[in-house]
Design a protein around this motif. Structure first.
Motif, PDB file in Angstrom:
ATOM      1  N   GLU A   1     -28.849  -8.962 -60.590  1.00 42.85           N
ATOM      2  CA  GLU A   1     -29.679  -8.935 -59.381  1.00 42.85           C
ATOM      3  C   GLU A   1     -28.963  -9.477 -58.152  1.00 42.85           C
ATOM      4  OE1 GLU A   1     -33.106 -11.156 -60.375  1.00 42.85           O
ATOM      5  OE2 GLU A   1     -33.832  -9.731 -61.908  1.00 42.85           O
ATOM      6  N   LEU A   2     -27.796 -10.086 -58.339  1.00 41.08           N
ATOM      7  CA  LEU A   2     -27.119 -10.731 -57.213  1.00 41.08           C
ATOM      8  C   LEU A   2     -26.492  -9.703 -56.275  1.00 41.08           C
ATOM      9  CD1 LEU A   2     -26.148 -13.380 -55.895  1.00 41.08           C
ATOM     10  CD2 LEU A   2     -24.077 -13.206 -57.284  1.00 41.08           C
ATOM     11  N   SER A   3     -26.685  -9.879 -54.989  1.00 41.55           N
ATOM     12  CA  SER A   3     -26.015  -9.088 -53.955  1.00 41.55           C
ATOM     13  C   SER A   3     -25.650 -10.014 -52.810  1.00 41.55           C
ATOM     14  CB  SER A   3     -26.928  -7.955 -53.453  1.00 41.55           C
ATOM     15  OG  SER A   3     -28.118  -8.496 -52.897  1.00 41.55           O
ATOM     16  N   GLN A   4     -24.778  -9.543 -51.947  1.00 39.76           N
ATOM     17  CA  GLN A   4     -24.279 -10.409 -50.879  1.00 39.76           C
ATOM     18  C   GLN A   4     -25.366 -10.781 -49.885  1.00 39.76           C
ATOM     19  OE1 GLN A   4     -21.091  -8.764 -48.549  1.00 39.76           O
ATOM     20  NE2 GLN A   4     -20.831 -10.609 -47.312  1.00 39.76           N
TER      21      GLN A   4
ATOM     22  N   VAL B   1     -18.714 -14.835 -53.126  1.00 37.41           N
ATOM     23  CA  VAL B   1     -17.739 -14.980 -54.210  1.00 37.41           C
ATOM     24  C   VAL B   1     -17.969 -16.280 -54.975  1.00 37.41           C
ATOM     25  CG1 VAL B   1     -15.283 -15.298 -54.712  1.00 37.41           C
ATOM     26  CG2 VAL B   1     -16.000 -13.534 -53.116  1.00 37.41           C
ATOM     27  N   SER B   2     -18.302 -17.348 -54.265  1.00 34.77           N
ATOM     28  CA  SER B   2     -18.546 -18.638 -54.924  1.00 34.77           C
ATOM     29  C   SER B   2     -19.703 -18.544 -55.911  1.00 34.77           C
ATOM     30  CB  SER B   2     -18.834 -19.711 -53.868  1.00 34.77           C
ATOM     31  OG  SER B   2     -19.141 -20.946 -54.470  1.00 34.77           O
TER      32      SER B   2
ATOM     33  N   GLY C   1     -21.999  -5.226 -55.092  1.00 36.74           N
ATOM     34  CA  GLY C   1     -22.991  -6.105 -54.481  1.00 36.74           C
ATOM     35  C   GLY C   1     -22.740  -6.414 -53.019  1.00 36.74           C
ATOM     36  N   LEU C   2     -21.713  -5.797 -52.430  1.00 42.76           N
ATOM     37  CA  LEU C   2     -21.373  -6.095 -51.039  1.00 42.76           C
ATOM     38  C   LEU C   2     -22.414  -5.546 -50.059  1.00 42.76           C
ATOM     39  CD1 LEU C   2     -17.524  -5.385 -51.082  1.00 42.76           C
ATOM     40  CD2 LEU C   2     -18.611  -7.616 -50.745  1.00 42.76           C
ATOM     41  N   HIS C   3     -22.423  -6.094 -48.867  1.00 40.58           N
ATOM     42  CA  HIS C   3     -23.302  -5.629 -47.791  1.00 40.58           C
ATOM     43  C   HIS C   3     -22.881  -4.220 -47.368  1.00 40.58           C
ATOM     44  CE1 HIS C   3     -25.206  -5.480 -43.806  1.00 40.58           C
ATOM     45  NE2 HIS C   3     -26.001  -6.458 -44.251  1.00 40.58           N
ATOM     46  N   PRO C   4     -23.825  -3.371 -46.933  1.00 35.44           N
ATOM     47  CA  PRO C   4     -23.485  -1.994 -46.531  1.00 35.44           C
ATOM     48  C   PRO C   4     -22.440  -1.896 -45.419  1.00 35.44           C
ATOM     49  CG  PRO C   4     -25.855  -2.204 -46.845  1.00 35.44           C
ATOM     50  CD  PRO C   4     -25.280  -3.582 -46.979  1.00 35.44           C
TER      51      PRO C   4
ATOM     52  N   ARG D   1     -14.694   0.194 -46.440  1.00 35.11           N
ATOM     53  CA  ARG D   1     -13.618  -0.509 -47.138  1.00 35.11           C
ATOM     54  C   ARG D   1     -13.809  -0.410 -48.649  1.00 35.11           C
ATOM     55  NH1 ARG D   1      -8.467  -1.354 -46.603  1.00 35.11           N
ATOM     56  NH2 ARG D   1      -7.769  -3.453 -47.176  1.00 35.11           N
ATOM     57  N   ARG D   2     -15.034  -0.478 -49.111  1.00 33.80           N
ATOM     58  CA  ARG D   2     -15.305  -0.369 -50.539  1.00 33.80           C
ATOM     59  C   ARG D   2     -14.934   1.018 -51.058  1.00 33.80           C
ATOM     60  NH1 ARG D   2     -21.210  -1.822 -52.179  1.00 33.80           N
ATOM     61  NH2 ARG D   2     -21.612  -0.257 -50.583  1.00 33.80           N
ATOM     62  N   ALA D   3     -15.283   2.064 -50.286  1.00 28.60           N
ATOM     63  CA  ALA D   3     -14.931   3.427 -50.687  1.00 28.60           C
ATOM     64  C   ALA D   3     -13.417   3.615 -50.743  1.00 28.60           C
ATOM     65  CB  ALA D   3     -15.550   4.427 -49.710  1.00 28.60           C
ATOM     66  N   ALA D   4     -12.696   2.973 -49.815  1.00 29.58           N
ATOM     67  CA  ALA D   4     -11.236   3.081 -49.820  1.00 29.58           C
ATOM     68  C   ALA D   4     -10.637   2.421 -51.062  1.00 29.58           C
ATOM     69  CB  ALA D   4     -10.668   2.453 -48.552  1.00 29.58           C
ATOM     70  N   LEU D   5     -11.213   1.290 -51.487  1.00 26.59           N
ATOM     71  CA  LEU D   5     -10.704   0.612 -52.678  1.00 26.59           C
ATOM     72  C   LEU D   5     -10.984   1.423 -53.945  1.00 26.59           C
ATOM     73  CD1 LEU D   5     -11.702  -3.097 -51.878  1.00 26.59           C
ATOM     74  CD2 LEU D   5      -9.411  -2.103 -51.820  1.00 26.59           C
TER      75      LEU D   5
END
Length: 316
Positions: A162-165, A174-175, A216-219, A224-228
């Motif tokens: 359930e965790l998201s940024q 990250v912590s 879980g990153l913010h939109p 950047r997520r798509a590039a990775l």
């Protein structure tokens, strides 16, 4: 030439006898000095070992935070070389009245008091009658460590899913992720003996955690997520965190630059819109007004007073 002395020479036997006599005479003094130095050294060691201990940042409340509390507590005790009193490696001397026995009692009492003050009052009441610090540590570990606790492992797994940024920074996100991963590894350990199996499982676990982190990153990090994901090879966890942290910095600077540019544009538009109706005033120019009547609405060349109240120039 100097004359040779006729004094009888001292034989080696006589010299040895003199040295033995001196040794017997001053042996008691040498023993007293040596004993005093040893006693001073022992007292110094005791003072150094029972140096005041700082309290852990986490207070033991129950199974939920035992892992964090135990890690903080053991780290502090290791820094003071006192971990043997909770692990049981420093055994209690048989003769309590000896110097070693007194030293053990004093240090054990210090560690025991420190342990009791680092836990909640409800838990402290359960172990306050126990005199040995190692026994307190063993009992707490057996009661609250929760190794193999399926309920806690299930709870942590649900929190991870359930965790998201959200509105957290990348560092805060990250912590929290790493805390949950560490707790899950503790409560649900994987036991393997084969070295290759351990290596493969570690790589599989890291790939899974990279996906958990990215998903879980913010939109705002979507590009950047798509590039990775589209790079052909999933990066390591450290590389993924570094890339997103750099993107966060870029977006922050870009937003600050856009805000500054917007303020400049609005200011310029305001000055352009009001430039035909208002005269700039300042320390260098001063306020423009008529020198005859003092009105700021016209200059002296168009003053109605000089023009006769509206009549032609030069008329009375």
């Amino acid at each position: 030439m100097a004359e040779i002395s006729d004094a009888p020479a001292v034989t080696s036997g006589e010299l040895a006898a003199v040295l033995r006599a001196m040794d017997e005479k001053y042996r008691a003094l040498f023993d007293a000095i040596s004993k005093q130095a040893s006693s001073s050294k022992s007292e110094a060691e005791i003072k150094e070992e029972i140096h005041p201990l700082q309290m852990p940042h986490v207070k033991l409340e129950g199974p939920e935070n035992y892992v964090s509390w135990a890690e903080h507590a053991e780290t502090i005790l290791v820094s003071r070389k006192l971990e043997g009193y909770i692990l049981g490696t420093v055994e209690k001397p048989e003769e309590e009245g000896s110097k070693e026995g007194q030293k053990w009692r004093a240090t054990n009492a210090l560690v025991r008091a420190w342990l009791l003050s680092s836990m909640s009052s409800q838990i402290a009441k359960q172990v306050e009658r126990i005199k040995d610090a190692s026994e307190i540590w063993r009992l707490l570990k057996g009661t609250y460590s929760g190794v193999g606790n399926e309920m806690l492992a299930c709870k942590i797994q649900n929190e991870l899913q359930e965790l998201s940024q959200g509105e957290r920074t990348v560092v805060e996100y990250v912590s929290e992720l790493k805390r949950l991963w560490s707790d899950l590894d503790y409560y649900d350990p994987v036991e393997m003996e084969c070295g290759k199996c351990i290596e493969k499982h570690s790589k599989w676990t890291e790939r899974r955690r990279v996906r958990d982190f990215l998903n879980g990153l913010h939109p705002r990090f979507e590009n950047r997520r798509a590039a990775l994901y589209g790079s052909g090879k999933l990066p390591s966890l450290e590389q993924a965190i570094s890339a997103i942290a750099s993107e966060e910095t870029r977006l922050r600077l870009e937003a600050a630059g856009s805000a500054s540019q917007g303020v400049t544009q609005r200011r310029s538009a305001f000055l352009a819109a009001g430039g035909g109706r208002y005269q700039r005033t300042g320390a260098g120019n001063g306020e423009r007004k008529c020198f005859e009547c003092g009105s700021p609405e016209h200059l002296v060349a168009g003053c109605p007073k000089l023009m006769g109240g509206g009549r032609g120039r030069g008329q009375d």
